[in-house]
Write a protein that holds these residues in place. Structure first.
Motif, PDB file in Angstrom:
ATOM      1  N   SER A  92     -73.432 -32.376-101.667  1.00 50.96           N
ATOM      2  CA  SER A  92     -73.169 -30.669-101.255  1.00 50.96           C
ATOM      3  C   SER A  92     -73.661 -30.314-100.561  1.00 50.96           C
ATOM      4  CB  SER A  92     -73.144 -30.511-102.577  1.00 50.96           C
ATOM      5  OG  SER A  92     -74.074 -29.861-102.902  1.00 50.96           O
ATOM      6  N   GLN A  93     -75.305 -30.345-100.024  1.00 52.12           N
ATOM      7  CA  GLN A  93     -76.021 -29.752 -99.404  1.00 52.12           C
ATOM      8  C   GLN A  93     -76.233 -30.154 -97.391  1.00 52.12           C
ATOM      9  OE1 GLN A  93     -79.483 -28.694-101.722  1.00 52.12           O
ATOM     10  NE2 GLN A  93     -79.251 -27.629-103.346  1.00 52.12           N
ATOM     11  N   THR A  94     -75.842 -30.782 -97.714  1.00 56.94           N
ATOM     12  CA  THR A  94     -76.192 -32.130 -96.558  1.00 56.94           C
ATOM     13  C   THR A  94     -74.937 -32.203 -96.398  1.00 56.94           C
ATOM     14  OG1 THR A  94     -76.610 -34.074 -97.520  1.00 56.94           O
ATOM     15  CG2 THR A  94     -78.478 -33.131 -96.910  1.00 56.94           C
ATOM     16  N   ASP A  95     -75.235 -32.608 -94.253  1.00 55.16           N
ATOM     17  CA  ASP A  95     -73.474 -32.952 -93.590  1.00 55.16           C
ATOM     18  C   ASP A  95     -73.018 -34.223 -93.277  1.00 55.16           C
ATOM     19  OD1 ASP A  95     -72.791 -29.909 -93.203  1.00 55.16           O
ATOM     20  OD2 ASP A  95     -74.771 -30.282 -92.093  1.00 55.16           O
ATOM     21  N   ILE A  96     -74.064 -34.871 -92.705  1.00 51.77           N
ATOM     22  CA  ILE A  96     -74.176 -36.463 -92.209  1.00 51.77           C
ATOM     23  C   ILE A  96     -74.701 -37.681 -92.976  1.00 51.77           C
ATOM     24  CG2 ILE A  96     -72.778 -35.699 -90.384  1.00 51.77           C
ATOM     25  CD1 ILE A  96     -75.719 -36.171 -89.679  1.00 51.77           C
ATOM     26  N   VAL A  97     -75.315 -36.713 -94.232  1.00 54.31           N
ATOM     27  CA  VAL A  97     -76.160 -37.760 -95.411  1.00 54.31           C
ATOM     28  C   VAL A  97     -75.020 -38.849 -96.235  1.00 54.31           C
ATOM     29  CG1 VAL A  97     -77.489 -38.515 -97.307  1.00 54.31           C
ATOM     30  CG2 VAL A  97     -78.209 -36.697 -95.644  1.00 54.31           C
ATOM     31  N   CYS A  98     -74.996 -40.440 -96.484  1.00 57.93           N
ATOM     32  CA  CYS A  98     -73.906 -41.109 -97.271  1.00 57.93           C
ATOM     33  C   CYS A  98     -75.094 -41.945 -98.382  1.00 57.93           C
ATOM     34  CB  CYS A  98     -73.513 -42.305 -96.593  1.00 57.93           C
ATOM     35  SG  CYS A  98     -72.541 -41.314 -95.347  1.00 57.93           S
ATOM     36  N   SER A  99     -74.211 -41.811 -99.669  1.00 53.81           N
ATOM     37  CA  SER A  99     -74.631 -41.936-100.253  1.00 53.81           C
ATOM     38  C   SER A  99     -74.192 -43.795-101.295  1.00 53.81           C
ATOM     39  CB  SER A  99     -75.280 -41.383-101.925  1.00 53.81           C
ATOM     40  OG  SER A  99     -75.639 -41.618-103.010  1.00 53.81           O
ATOM     41  N   SER A 100     -75.282 -44.337-101.995  1.00 51.62           N
ATOM     42  CA  SER A 100     -74.518 -45.855-103.082  1.00 51.62           C
ATOM     43  C   SER A 100     -75.332 -45.946-103.874  1.00 51.62           C
ATOM     44  CB  SER A 100     -74.250 -47.091-101.966  1.00 51.62           C
ATOM     45  OG  SER A 100     -75.455 -47.665-101.007  1.00 51.62           O
ATOM     46  N   VAL A 101     -74.497 -46.551-104.694  1.00 50.26           N
ATOM     47  CA  VAL A 101     -75.160 -46.963-105.758  1.00 50.26           C
ATOM     48  C   VAL A 101     -74.481 -48.496-106.174  1.00 50.26           C
ATOM     49  CG1 VAL A 101     -76.218 -46.590-109.066  1.00 50.26           C
ATOM     50  CG2 VAL A 101     -76.002 -45.165-106.413  1.00 50.26           C
ATOM     51  N   ASN A 102     -75.728 -49.497-106.115  1.00 48.75           N
ATOM     52  CA  ASN A 102     -75.230 -50.895-106.521  1.00 48.75           C
ATOM     53  C   ASN A 102     -75.593 -50.866-108.196  1.00 48.75           C
ATOM     54  OD1 ASN A 102     -74.352 -53.598-105.817  1.00 48.75           O
ATOM     55  ND2 ASN A 102     -75.902 -54.203-106.832  1.00 48.75           N
ATOM     56  N   PRO A 113     -73.112 -52.199 -92.086  1.00 49.59           N
ATOM     57  CA  PRO A 113     -72.858 -51.597 -91.055  1.00 49.59           C
ATOM     58  C   PRO A 113     -72.005 -50.087 -90.658  1.00 49.59           C
ATOM     59  CG  PRO A 113     -71.428 -53.235 -89.778  1.00 49.59           C
ATOM     60  CD  PRO A 113     -72.073 -53.323 -91.444  1.00 49.59           C
ATOM     61  N   PHE A 114     -70.996 -50.264 -92.325  1.00 51.43           N
ATOM     62  CA  PHE A 114     -69.997 -49.091 -92.630  1.00 51.43           C
ATOM     63  C   PHE A 114     -70.341 -48.472 -93.374  1.00 51.43           C
ATOM     64  CE2 PHE A 114     -67.248 -53.048 -90.389  1.00 51.43           C
ATOM     65  CZ  PHE A 114     -66.677 -52.028 -89.671  1.00 51.43           C
ATOM     66  N   MET A 115     -69.595 -47.168 -93.569  1.00 51.93           N
ATOM     67  CA  MET A 115     -70.174 -46.290 -94.227  1.00 51.93           C
ATOM     68  C   MET A 115     -69.378 -45.560 -95.404  1.00 51.93           C
ATOM     69  SD  MET A 115     -73.398 -45.154 -93.947  1.00 51.93           S
ATOM     70  CE  MET A 115     -74.846 -45.672 -91.892  1.00 51.93           C
ATOM     71  N   ALA A 116     -69.180 -45.286 -96.298  1.00 49.66           N
ATOM     72  CA  ALA A 116     -70.545 -44.845 -97.237  1.00 49.66           C
ATOM     73  C   ALA A 116     -72.321 -45.804 -97.609  1.00 49.66           C
ATOM     74  CB  ALA A 116     -69.779 -43.551 -97.899  1.00 49.66           C
ATOM     75  N   GLY A 117     -71.095 -46.930 -97.648  1.00 47.55           N
ATOM     76  CA  GLY A 117     -71.753 -47.555 -98.255  1.00 47.55           C
ATOM     77  C   GLY A 117     -73.239 -48.660 -97.770  1.00 47.55           C
ATOM     78  N   GLY A 118     -74.225 -48.335 -96.632  1.00 40.42           N
ATOM     79  CA  GLY A 118     -74.468 -49.074 -95.262  1.00 40.42           C
ATOM     80  C   GLY A 118     -76.271 -48.333 -96.285  1.00 40.42           C
ATOM     81  N   PHE A 119     -76.773 -49.089 -96.017  1.00 38.64           N
ATOM     82  CA  PHE A 119     -78.296 -49.044 -96.277  1.00 38.64           C
ATOM     83  C   PHE A 119     -78.815 -50.366 -95.654  1.00 38.64           C
ATOM     84  CE2 PHE A 119     -77.068 -51.738 -99.763  1.00 38.64           C
ATOM     85  CZ  PHE A 119     -77.522 -52.701-100.263  1.00 38.64           C
ATOM     86  N   HIS A 120     -80.196 -50.616 -95.541  1.00 43.71           N
ATOM     87  CA  HIS A 120     -81.015 -51.088 -94.329  1.00 43.71           C
ATOM     88  C   HIS A 120     -81.420 -51.869 -95.678  1.00 43.71           C
ATOM     89  CE1 HIS A 120     -83.132 -53.396 -91.453  1.00 43.71           C
ATOM     90  NE2 HIS A 120     -84.573 -52.526 -91.853  1.00 43.71           N
ATOM     91  N   GLY A 121     -81.162 -52.806 -96.453  1.00 43.62           N
ATOM     92  CA  GLY A 121     -81.719 -53.377 -97.365  1.00 43.62           C
ATOM     93  C   GLY A 121     -83.165 -54.567 -97.165  1.00 43.62           C
ATOM     94  N   VAL A 122     -83.715 -54.647 -98.707  1.00 45.17           N
ATOM     95  CA  VAL A 122     -85.558 -55.055 -98.415  1.00 45.17           C
ATOM     96  C   VAL A 122     -85.249 -56.333 -97.916  1.00 45.17           C
ATOM     97  CG1 VAL A 122     -86.028 -53.468-100.092  1.00 45.17           C
ATOM     98  CG2 VAL A 122     -84.825 -55.898-100.584  1.00 45.17           C
ATOM     99  N   THR A 123     -83.809 -57.220 -97.739  1.00 43.61           N
ATOM    100  CA  THR A 123     -84.311 -58.653 -96.826  1.00 43.61           C
ATOM    101  C   THR A 123     -84.787 -58.430 -95.433  1.00 43.61           C
ATOM    102  OG1 THR A 123     -81.893 -58.691 -97.384  1.00 43.61           O
ATOM    103  CG2 THR A 123     -83.300 -59.618 -98.761  1.00 43.61           C
ATOM    104  N   GLU A 124     -84.257 -57.287 -94.827  1.00 45.08           N
ATOM    105  CA  GLU A 124     -84.081 -57.291 -92.887  1.00 45.08           C
ATOM    106  C   GLU A 124     -85.716 -56.625 -92.742  1.00 45.08           C
ATOM    107  OE1 GLU A 124     -81.189 -56.710 -91.553  1.00 45.08           O
ATOM    108  OE2 GLU A 124     -80.537 -57.387 -92.961  1.00 45.08           O
TER     109      GLU A 124
END
Length: 454
Positions: free
Chosen positions: A141-151, A200-211
């Motif tokens: 709610s306080q940021t504009d372009i940050v996306c979040s995900s939880v596995n 590479p797609f949002m909102a679920g994109g993250f840079h994995g620890v295997t990368e």
């Protein structure tokens, strides 16, 4: 080697059939940004992103100019922030500070979105991961372009029901915190099972620890191209139909391959993957729903929809896999309701229900995506929906996800407007029968038997 002549073959697709590269996404490792002090972590994150991604947008624009290929978004993914902030964050408010640092850095380099405000809790939550999850409503709610995900689950570990139960409250709180904008904060959040490290797609994109340290991934689109190609398949049998989809997916993916190679070369960053998903928009002629209807349905949601989607998804993958050496991410066909004109129409008239959408997720690339539901929906009901979708992914060894928006102050029959690529969505009904006793039991749903495959 790819060359400009292959791109010229796609001119009609670009000019008349809405072919685009949906995103160039740079993945950046932030593991070395960890420190004992959260302000130091924020500084490290800002400096790392602005250094490594400083040329991303200009390179994307130069590729668009040189090859005439529309690149809709330039994005960044980062290491799951629950890992980066674990050593310094003592409260959810500390994680929110990191969210602000991500937002500032992403705006400085000019990208459209940044993903990775994430936690991987498929078995259980560390204190840091719980704090990040609890911070999500405030961060989004306080940021504009940050996306979040939880596995919340995986085929190997089962489903962390404590995290699932918590996410119901998090999504509700995010909806309330952004109620003045049709609960838009929920658009920037997704719950996963079997989340890929290179999406590479949002909102679920993250840079994995295997990368590695930094990588560039590309997500292509093209439902309009497939739809136009299917005009030639009218009245033909399934063999002709499948061959048409497969050949078209090959051409679409070759464009993505060229863009990724060029971006890699110009940025001096390793080539990652091509995500060959059909990603729709709410614009007429750019719809996965339209493709399904051209296959033979009067309207998406009718009996036969799941079978048609399964065939489409499979042929897209078969065609795309031959066009690139490195296919990854999600890859297949997305079915986001608010981002697809024909899906919107089907949901509006009741032909497409959330139960049918859940059935379709068994055979598509992601899951329940961009679905607007009544704001009065309880947290436990939302948790139950996440649990159902995670179970589909866990048992079927595939990625599934839930991006659902309980639009605060709105009810069935009203419309939520999200703008841009996110489109708009009718508020659709949800079964409100209580599942609270189920989702609040605590603990973990065990993984299905997989030892015999080891």
């Amino acid at each position: 080697m790819l060359n400009i002549f292959e791109v010229n073959e796609t001119n009609q697709m670009i000019e008349q059939e809405k072919l685009d590269v949906r995103t160039i996404t740079m993945g950046i490792s932030l593991l070395d940004c960890a420190a004992a002090d959260v302000d130091t972590v924020c500084d490290n994150i800002y400096n790392t992103i602005t250094d490594k991604a400083r040329d991303l947008v200009s390179v994307g624009k130069s590729i668009e100019r040189d090859f005439g290929i529309p690149i809709v978004n330039k994005r960044i993914t980062v290491t799951p922030i629950a890992l980066v902030g674990a050593s310094s964050c003592k409260s959810p408010a500390d994680f929110v500070k990191i969210a602000h640092a991500l937002d500032r850095a992403a705006k400085e380099v000019g990208v459209d979105l940044i993903g990775g405000y994430s936690a991987l809790v498929s078995k259980s939550m560390t204190p840091a991961e719980r704090m990040l999850i609890e911070s999500i409503p405030q961060a989004l709610s306080q940021t504009d372009i940050v996306c979040s995900s939880v596995n919340v689950g995986s085929t190997k570990t089962g489903i962390d029901m404590d995290a699932v139960e918590l996410l119901g409250h998090v999504i509700k709180d995010t909806a309330v915190a952004t109620r003045d904008n049709d609960s838009f904060g929920c658009v920037k959040f997704v719950a996963f099972c079997n989340a890929p490290d290179d999406n590479p797609f949002m909102a679920g994109g993250f840079h994995g620890v295997t990368e590695g340290d930094v990588v560039v991934n590309v997500g292509v689109s093209g439902p309009g191209v497939v739809s136009r190609a299917l005009d030639a398949a009218k009245g033909k049998d399934f063999e002709f139909l499948c061959e048409t989809i497969k050949r078209t997916a090959f051409k679409i993916t070759r464009v993505g391959q060229l863009v990724d190679q060029e971006a890699s070369k110009r940025l001096g960053v390793p080539f990652g993957i091509i995500d060959l998903s059909l990603a729709p928009t709410a614009v007429a002629g750019d719809s996965v729903g339209e493709v399904l209807e051209k296959i033979g349905l009067d309207q998406v949601g009718a009996p036969g929809t799941t079978a048609a989607l399964a065939m489409l998804n499979d042929q897209v993958k078969k065609g795309g896999i031959m066009a690139s050496s490195y296919v990854g991410g999600l890859s297949g066909a997305f079915i986001p309701v608010s981002e697809d004109k024909n899906m919107i129409e089907a949901a509006s008239n009741g032909c497409l229900t959330i139960e049918k959408l859940e059935a379709m997720t068994c055979v598509c690339s992601v899951g329940l995506d961009m679905i607007a539901i009544p704001g009065k929906t309880t947290a436990s009901t939302i948790s139950g929906i996440i649990a159902d979708e995670a179970a589909i992914g866990m048992v079927n060894q595939k990625t599934t996800a839930v991006r659902i928006i309980p639009v605060e102050g709105k009810d069935v029959g009203e419309v939520a407007n999200f703008g841009g690529l996110m489109g708009y969505a009718p508020i659709i009904p949800v079964n409100q029968t209580s599942c609270e006793a189920f989702v609040t039991r605590g603990g973990r749903i065990p993984a299905p038997i997989h030892s015999f495959k080891n």
